[in-house]
Design a protein around this motif. Structure first.
Motif, short mmCIF file in Angstrom:
data_model
loop_
_atom_site.label_atom_id
_atom_site.label_comp_id
_atom_site.label_asym_id
_atom_site.label_seq_id
_atom_site.Cartn_x
_atom_site.Cartn_y
_atom_site.Cartn_z
N GLY A 174 13.50 7.07 -3.46
CA GLY A 174 12.16 6.81 -2.96
C GLY A 174 12.17 6.21 -1.57
N ALA A 175 11.02 6.25 -0.96
CA ALA A 175 10.83 5.66 0.36
C ALA A 175 9.41 5.12 0.43
N GLU A 176 9.23 4.07 1.20
CA GLU A 176 7.90 3.49 1.38
C GLU A 176 7.78 2.93 2.79
N GLY A 177 6.57 2.85 3.25
CA GLY A 177 6.29 2.27 4.55
C GLY A 177 4.90 1.68 4.54
N GLY A 178 4.71 0.62 5.32
CA GLY A 178 3.41 0.00 5.29
C GLY A 178 3.18 -0.97 6.43
N GLN A 190 -0.06 0.77 2.46
CA GLN A 190 1.29 1.21 2.12
C GLN A 190 1.26 2.57 1.44
N ASP A 191 2.35 3.30 1.64
CA ASP A 191 2.54 4.57 0.95
C ASP A 191 3.93 4.57 0.32
N GLN A 192 3.99 4.98 -0.96
CA GLN A 192 5.26 5.09 -1.69
C GLN A 192 5.46 6.53 -2.13
N ALA A 193 6.66 7.02 -1.96
CA ALA A 193 7.01 8.35 -2.45
C ALA A 193 8.29 8.24 -3.26
N THR A 253 -4.51 -17.78 13.96
CA THR A 253 -3.21 -17.11 13.90
C THR A 253 -3.39 -15.68 13.43
N ASN A 254 -2.65 -14.77 14.02
CA ASN A 254 -2.66 -13.37 13.60
C ASN A 254 -1.22 -12.90 13.42
N VAL A 255 -0.90 -12.45 12.20
CA VAL A 255 0.44 -11.98 11.88
C VAL A 255 0.36 -10.52 11.46
N THR A 256 1.27 -9.72 12.01
CA THR A 256 1.36 -8.31 11.63
C THR A 256 2.81 -8.01 11.25
N ALA A 257 2.98 -7.34 10.13
CA ALA A 257 4.32 -6.97 9.67
C ALA A 257 4.35 -5.48 9.35
N ILE A 258 5.33 -4.80 9.93
CA ILE A 258 5.55 -3.38 9.67
C ILE A 258 6.82 -3.27 8.83
N SER A 259 6.69 -2.65 7.66
CA SER A 259 7.85 -2.57 6.78
C SER A 259 8.16 -1.13 6.43
N ALA A 260 9.42 -0.86 6.17
CA ALA A 260 9.87 0.45 5.71
C ALA A 260 11.09 0.25 4.85
N GLY A 261 11.22 1.08 3.82
CA GLY A 261 12.36 0.96 2.93
C GLY A 261 12.67 2.27 2.26
#
Length: 824
Positions: A482-486, A461-464, A528-536
């Motif tokens: 701010g914004a973040e994505g991960g 993740q990256d937060q600015a 099981t394999n779970v992938t989550a892409i988040s942005a805010g």
């Protein structure tokens, strides 16, 4: 935010000609302080008329902006308050008696540091820069190393820009010295100091710290320096500066989850003050523990550079549970550049490992805990294990463009690995009589359900964030955007044993030495394999409408995209996908009737997506997020020159569309839940020798609507005690002795709310409430070495600490710890 810890040591002069009257007067001051107390000495020394000057830290830059000051003469308490408001410069005062010293004030055009120097003229005090726009007062001729008490949480949590007394939210801080005095060795131990939190036992496929805050699960709401700490592992406080609990919905600041609140761990990072500290502890139950904390400035690399290293090793049994054992270690280095300058860079890393003999406690017998000995262990001493490894690297960049604008960027990659085989004891109903309630306990056998997982989780993740202070007309704004994505992943590989191949054991006399003979059939494997892409992205603005009235408004939008791929033994299952885009809101009004006090009203929302914990199934893939809202009204008051803080709040939280399971393939949002409650807190110093940390919470949590389980309407929410209370006091006695003690109370709790009734008794599964008393004593052997003794659960109560619908983990029996703390 960190609490004050004071260590005074002589400051060597640069030359013999300076070791004159001023030097010996300073030494005399310290001697007098040690003999007669601080207030008289500070005031006498302040009247000696010596000019104040700065004691700058190498590599720190001075403020360049010239401001107009018009601060009349008065005590430092009033003068510094006016100065900090004008200069936006934080000044920490290590002794409250300094606040009564007379200051000439300052009038005219000055740079912030020059103004601070002017107002200290004739006080006998100097200042030492401890960061950008931060300073600490000292007696001239002495160096007072102080861990500065920050007025806000902004160092680790950028959205929180206001002093804590003016922040419209219930926030409780457990400082490092309390953690040390209590001999806390887990995050769970530190959280026992905060009312409104109750501990839960590990889930079937998830171990590690699990808790409930204000009535709602917060297993996924644990943060480290403001970024999500996702892994399923048991956290150790060896690298913690303090633990902050923010209660109430916080999705505007933290994204998904945070319905009842969040826990933030603030880590120890490199500072310019040299330090070598640590502990060596030995205790009952074969406890052995060692920690070390080394901090060194590195001016040879560059001014403002420092390195810090924290290490820990721990090995212990569990009091009252003879087989369970905890073996763990940790290492946490950090390297900082540009300390005390407008541009700062911090590199930090955490590696923590554990190889435990785990414990899922005792079984339920009908609607209550089985009435068995506390030390009954139903697992396999040589067949159960919990191995975790955590690797986490963080890069934080901060830059103060000027006194109005600052920016921060923080990036983290974390890798969590977990390998576990745990036994969950379950009553074998086939050994019950036709009249189950009258079955002799000696006749009942226990099934040993095996929970086996090999899992890897990752977090990138990256937060600015940017903080801006400006005016629009007569309105003063403090705006944070701010914004973040991960990207987060979870890959659990589960094995289900054929229970007919796992030996049963007696309820009254289990045998943990039984050989483990479990066999996994070919159909018992799930990958099981779970992938989550988040942005805010978010924006929060605090507006001073007038000197005594402030308005805070915030909005955030999050995008959470999760997908699951599951491989069955024969054919791969179809992938599951879920995309949610959700807004969160927050608004608050703060009224400040007098300095150091506030009354506030707060409204906030939060949401819980179906894949919040990186688990998505065919039943939940079509379920939208749960939505929550909270109303809170509270008051805060800092007394005795901010030595004692009092807090009170009343609130209502509604989960308006709780998930309910219809069958294996269908989950609907047909329920609703509510928690009404209030909290009171007190922390600080009642006298110069008596420190208090206390809190009480009343939580009335219940189901308000359920279409799938209508009989549960009105039922108490799972793991939500109505009353919780915690207190801890430290007393400084004569002859340099210190003693401390505290009490924790947790009311009765239920294990489930949607299906509350046991099929045999027709009653809810419930554990009784309990009290636990603890005590501490310490004595300084030398200036740098201290001896400490702790006794836990003084009354040796048999209580139930962590609950789950399928098992219960008893609390620790009476135990003792003796340790040596050193600090140079």
């Amino acid at each position: 935010m960190s609490q004050s810890r004071i260590k005074i040591k002589k400051k060597r002069s640069a030359g013999k000609n300076r070791r004159g009257v001023g030097y010996w007067m300073a030494v005399g001051t310290v001697a007098a302080y040690a003999s007669f107390g601080s207030e008289a000495v500070f005031k006498v020394y302040a009247q000696q008329g010596k000019p104040a000057h700065a004691s700058p830290t190498p590599g720190q830059t001075h403020g360049l902006t010239v401001l107009r000051f018009d601060i009349p003469a008065g005590t430092l308490e009033s003068v510094l308050a006016a100065y900090q408001k004008t200069a936006q410069f934080t000044v920490s005062v290590p002794r409250d008696s300094m606040l009564g010293i007379s200051s000439p004030g300052v009038t005219g055009l000055y740079k912030p540091e020059a103004a601070l120097q002017a107002l200290l003229t004739g006080t006998g005090l100097i200042y030492r820069l401890t960061g950008t726009n931060r300073a600490t007062l000292e007696i001239e001729g002495l160096s007072t190393a102080v861990e500065v008490t920050a007025q806000t949480l902004q160092d680790t949590l950028p959205p929180f820009t206001q002093p804590l007394v003016e922040t419209p939210q219930s926030i409780e801080v457990v400082p490092q010295h309390i953690i040390e005095d209590q001999g806390a060795t887990t995050l769970r131990d530190t959280l026992r100091n905060v009312a409104g939190i109750s501990l839960a036992a590990g889930e079937g496929g998830a171990q590690g710290d699990s808790l409930t805050i204000r009535g709602f699960t917060a297993r996924n709401d644990i943060f480290l320096d403001g970024m999500r700490d996702f892994g399923s592992y048991y956290r150790d406080p060896f690298d913690m500066q303090e633990v902050e609990v923010l209660q109430g919905p916080s999705s505007v600041s933290f994204g998904r989850g945070s319905t009842g609140g969040i826990v933030n761990q603030e880590t120890k990072v490199a500072q310019l003050a040299p330090l070598f500290a640590g502990t060596v502890d030995l205790g009952t139950d074969e406890t052995k523990r060692i920690t070390a904390d080394l901090d060194r400035p590195l001016p040879s690399l560059r001014q403002g550079t420092a390195f810090r290293l924290n290490v820990m090793g721990h090995d212990s049994k569990f009091a009252g549970r003879d087989v369970a054992e905890s073996r763990r270690y940790g290492i946490a280095p950090s390297l900082a550049f540009g300390l005390g300058t407008p541009t700062r860079l911090t590199l930090s890393y955490l590696h923590a490992g554990a190889d435990d003999t785990p414990d899922y406690g005792i079984p339920w017998l009908f609607n209550g805990p089985a009435p068995v000995d506390r030390n009954n262990y139903y697992g396999f001493e040589h067949g159960n294990y919990l191995k975790t490894n955590v690797d986490m690297g963080t890069v934080k960049f901060e830059h103060d463009i000027n006194e109005h604008i600052s920016v921060r960027n923080q990036a983290r990659y974390a890798h969590y690995h977990r390998e576990v085989r745990i036994t969950e004891a379950q009553i074998d109903t086939s050994t019950l009589d036709p009249d189950p309630l009258h079955t002799p306990l000696s006749q009942i056998d226990v099934l040993r359900n095996q929970i086996t997982v090999n899992s890897t989780e990752t977090f990138l993740q990256d937060q600015a964030d940017v903080t801006m202070r400006f005016h629009t007309g007569y309105l003063r704004h403090t705006l944070v955007a701010g914004a973040e994505g991960g990207r987060e992943t979870s890959s659990p590989y589960r094995q289900r044993y054929d229970l007919t191949t796992v030996p049963e054991t007696s309820l009254l006399h289990p045998n943990p030495s039984d050989p483990f003979t479990g066999i996994v059939p070919g159909s018992g494997i799930t990958d099981t394999n779970v992938t989550a892409i988040s942005a805010g992205a978010y924006v929060i603005d605090t507006v001073d409408l007038q000197p005594k009235l402030a308005l805070t408004a915030g909005v955030r939008v999050d995008r959470f995209d999760a997908s699951t791929h599951q491989s069955e033994p024969v054919t791969p299952a179809s992938p599951f996908n879920r995309l949610d885009v959700m807004p969160s809101y927050r608004g608050a009004l703060v009224y400040k009737p007098v300095a150091g006090a506030s009354i506030y009203f707060d409204y906030g929302t939060s949401f819980n997506p179906s894949a919040e914990t990186l688990a998505l199934t065919v039943a939940t893939q079509n379920a939208p997020p749960e939505e929550n809202r909270t109303f809170e009204v509270g008051a805060k008051w800092d007394l005795y020159s901010q030595k004692l803080s009092l807090r009170a709040a009343g609130f209502r939280t509604d989960k308006t569309n709780a998930r309910e399971t219809v069958d294996a393939t269908t989950v609907v949002l047909s329920g609703s839940q509510r928690v009404n409650g209030f909290q009171i807190q007190a922390n600080g110093y009642l006298t110069s020798r008596w420190e208090l940390l206390a809190s009480y919470a009343y939580l009335d949590g219940f189901v308000t609507r359920s279409l799938v389980f209508p009989l549960s309407v009105g039922a108490q929410l799972a793991n939500v005690p109505r009353n919780t209370f915690s207190t801890w006091s430290n007393f400084q006695l004569p002859w340099r002795f210190s003693v401390g003690g505290g009490a924790d109370f947790v009311d009765s709790r239920t294990a489930s709310s949607t299906i509350p009734l046991d099929p045999v008794t027709g009653l809810v599964k419930q554990v009784p409430g309990y009290w636990v008393l603890n005590a501490m004593a310490k004595y300084p052997l030398t200036e740098h070495i201290e001896l400490r003794a702790n006794i836990y659960n003084l009354a040796d109560n048999y209580y139930y600490d962590q609950i789950h619908p399928a098992h219960i983990v008893p609390g620790a029996a009476r135990s003792a710890l003796i340790g040596v703390t050193f600090k140079f």
